[in-house]
Design a protein around this motif. Structure first.
Motif, PDB file in Angstrom:
ATOM      1  N   ASP A  30      23.867  68.154 114.446  1.00  5.77           N
ATOM      2  CA  ASP A  30      23.808  69.507 115.010  1.00  5.77           C
ATOM      3  C   ASP A  30      23.356  69.506 116.468  1.00  5.77           C
ATOM      4  O   ASP A  30      24.024  70.058 117.338  1.00  5.77           O
ATOM      5  CB  ASP A  30      22.844  70.380 114.194  1.00  5.77           C
ATOM      6  N   LYS A 191      23.122  75.110 113.365  1.00  9.47           N
ATOM      7  CA  LYS A 191      21.668  75.251 113.238  1.00  9.47           C
ATOM      8  C   LYS A 191      21.000  75.577 114.573  1.00  9.47           C
ATOM      9  O   LYS A 191      20.005  76.296 114.618  1.00  9.47           O
ATOM     10  CB  LYS A 191      21.065  73.961 112.661  1.00  9.47           C
ATOM     11  N   LYS A 362      18.580  84.552 115.461  1.00  9.94           N
ATOM     12  CA  LYS A 362      18.268  83.505 114.478  1.00  9.94           C
ATOM     13  C   LYS A 362      17.890  84.104 113.124  1.00  9.94           C
ATOM     14  O   LYS A 362      18.301  83.607 112.071  1.00  9.94           O
ATOM     15  CB  LYS A 362      17.140  82.616 115.002  1.00  9.94           C
ATOM     16  N   ARG A 480      26.710  83.862 111.838  1.00 12.32           N
ATOM     17  CA  ARG A 480      25.544  82.970 111.820  1.00 12.32           C
ATOM     18  C   ARG A 480      25.675  81.915 110.724  1.00 12.32           C
ATOM     19  O   ARG A 480      25.925  82.227 109.564  1.00 12.32           O
ATOM     20  CB  ARG A 480      24.276  83.782 111.602  1.00 12.32           C
ATOM     21  N   GLY A 481      25.501  80.644 111.102  1.00 12.22           N
ATOM     22  CA  GLY A 481      25.509  79.548 110.145  1.00 12.22           C
ATOM     23  C   GLY A 481      26.857  79.169 109.589  1.00 12.22           C
ATOM     24  O   GLY A 481      26.940  78.317 108.702  1.00 12.22           O
TER      25      GLY A 481
END
Length: 502
Positions: A30, A191, A362, A480-481
């Motif tokens: 990542d 991440k 986040k 996200r993610g």
């Protein structure tokens, strides 16, 4: 057999990489040593974005003109035969250089509109070329073009010449800003993607703030322009340190070249390299089986219904944030006072907004953060419209709330857009959104000028557009993610699968 010396260095153990659905990140991790190094060098080009797009503030700084003809006070009247500029603050500007006063006063604003037009054109052109011919060659071209054209501006003999090369500087700046961001996002895993994407915007705020420092110590416009341009000479290091995007090479069928880049990155990250070739070749075979390799264009963003909706809504967010950010900053600066301090404050507001955006994206995700930040801008600006007759402190407080919301939105739309568009059209998508955003930047000064009719008009327009942006955000899926979509098919299906699973 001789014993190995006890002080001999043992090779550092390899650090396995967690396998994910993303074939690129599965080989390099990542965010490790190489990604950190790449971020630190690529972020240097972002300072120029603030310098060149906002440098006009001091290139065309207010330079009072007075009439020296006896018994005549209006320097623009026919009776005035001799005029004089007040050079107590700025020794020279483009206003004094080409006498952009009276009936030629609007030419100064026109030159800044051309700068934003240059950013608009550069975003689309360089974004499209980067998707077709590769990230690296277009990035290097835009960096070199920024340096050369910026230095030529310093020696402009005529105003039209100045405008032309400021336009070219802006186009090159758009190229560096768009492509560098895509290069970074294509090697950083989910991440750390939001943190890196948002911190990547900080140099823009720092560059904006540092303009006041440059202008305070350098009061002649040609040397001021030189000071914000010569830094681009550092970009020569990119020729050796910036490789082609392994993700772009992989997606466009250049598998061997992609593997070579990934092996170098993996070695730097102390990740295993022996599995890279078989895994990348297998991933490409699966990709090719799903959809033949096709180089995307900006038109592909509108061919399918869901991709079209997402593109329009994301482009609308860019339009609004550019309009609100540049417009509100200009609205605040119109309150007068020390030009250096007022512009420094306007720029510094963006730094905490950018940092807070890291935490919000986040833990809340891109979508909720965008809804909240646009809501913050709408609240501050609509309050400003309603309280436009109140004291200066109240109006500045409301404008600051609106500007703070925009400073949170700005880094988020970069991150959100880069994750939303598939690899084959990612540069084109981000470039298109940036281009649409520049339309907002071009229109913003015109809206601010409506304060000559009523103080509440400009903040009301900005506030209503912020509300419109909130409505459009509802139709964009959370990213996200999630693995980055690769093909046009991935781009169309992205978001729908989540709805189906839910």
């Amino acid at each position: 057999m001789a014993d190995r010396p006890q002080n001999a260095k043992q090779p550092k153990p390899l650090r396995p990489v967690t396998k994910t659905a993303d074939p690129i990140i599965s080989q390099i991790g990542d965010f490790r040593r190489y990604q950190l190094f790449f971020f630190l060098i690529i972020v240097l080009c972002k300072f120029g974005t603030g310098w060149h797009t906002l440098g006009h503030i001091f290139l065309a700084a207010p330079t009072p003109l007075s009439c020296t003809t006896a018994n005549v006070t209006d320097p623009c009247s026919d009776e005035c035969s001799e005029t004089e500029f007040d050079t107590s603050v700025f020794q020279s500007t483009i206003i004094t250089e080409w006498d952009l006063t009276c009936d030629k006063k609007q030419l100064a604003s026109m030159s800044q509109s051309l700068v934003m037009l240059g950013v608009l054109v550069g975003s689309l052109v360089f974004g499209t070329l980067a998707d077709r011919f590769g990230r690296r060659p277009m990035f290097l071209l835009s960096c070199f073009m920024q340096l050369v054209t910026g230095l030529i501006v310093c020696v402009s003999p005529y105003f039209w010449f100045y405008c032309l090369f400021r336009f070219l500087v802006a186009a090159a700046t758009a190229g560096t800003m768009t492509i560098s961001f895509v290069l970074l996002m294509e090697i950083v895993g989910p991440k750390k993607r939001e943190v890196i994407a948002i911190f990547y915007q900080l140099p823009f705020n720092i560059g904006h703030a540092s303009l006041a420092v440059f202008a305070y110590y350098i009061r002649e416009w040609r040397w001021y322009q030189f000071s914000i341009t010569i830094f681009s000479g550092v970009f020569v290091i990119y020729f050796w340190l910036v490789p082609e995007s392994p993700r772009w090479l992989f997606t466009t069928g250049r598998v061997d070249k992609s593997i070579k880049v990934l092996e170098k990155v993996a070695k730097c990250n102390r990740a295993p390299t022996e599995t890279i070739r078989p895994e990348i070749e297998a991933a490409y075979a699966a990709l090719a089986a799903r959809q033949p390799v096709k180089k995307g264009t900006v038109l592909d963003l509108f061919r399918t219904p869901y991709m079209r909706i997402k593109t329009i809504c994301m482009a609308n967010n860019w339009l609004v944030v550019c309009m609100v950010y540049y417009g509100t900053a200009q609205y605040v600066s119109k309150l007068g006072g020390n030009i250096f301090i007022s512009n420094l404050i306007a720029a510094v507001v963006g730094i905490p907004g950018t940092c807070i955006c890291v935490v919000m994206t986040k833990y809340l995700g891109r979508k909720k953060t965008l809804l909240l930040s646009n809501g913050c801008s709408a609240l501050g600006l609509l309050l400003l419209a309603a309280l436009s007759t109140q004291g200066e402190v109240v109006r500045v407080a409301c404008a600051t709330i609106g500007l703070f919301g925009a400073s949170v939105t700005f880094p988020n739309v970069y991150l959100y857009g880069a994750e939303l568009f598939p690899t084959v059209v990612r540069s084109s998508g981000v470039g298109l959104c940036s281009m649409i955003g520049r339309v907002g930047s071009i229109v913003a000064p015109l809206i601010v000028d409506l304060d000559s009719y009523a103080l509440w008009i400009a903040p009301l327009i900005f506030g209503l557009f912020s509300v419109l942006s909130m409505v459009g955000t509802i139709f964009i899926p959370e990213t996200r993610g999630s693995p980055l979509p690769e093909t046009l098919e991935d781009g169309e299906n992205f978001g729908r699968r989540k709805k189906a699973e839910a």
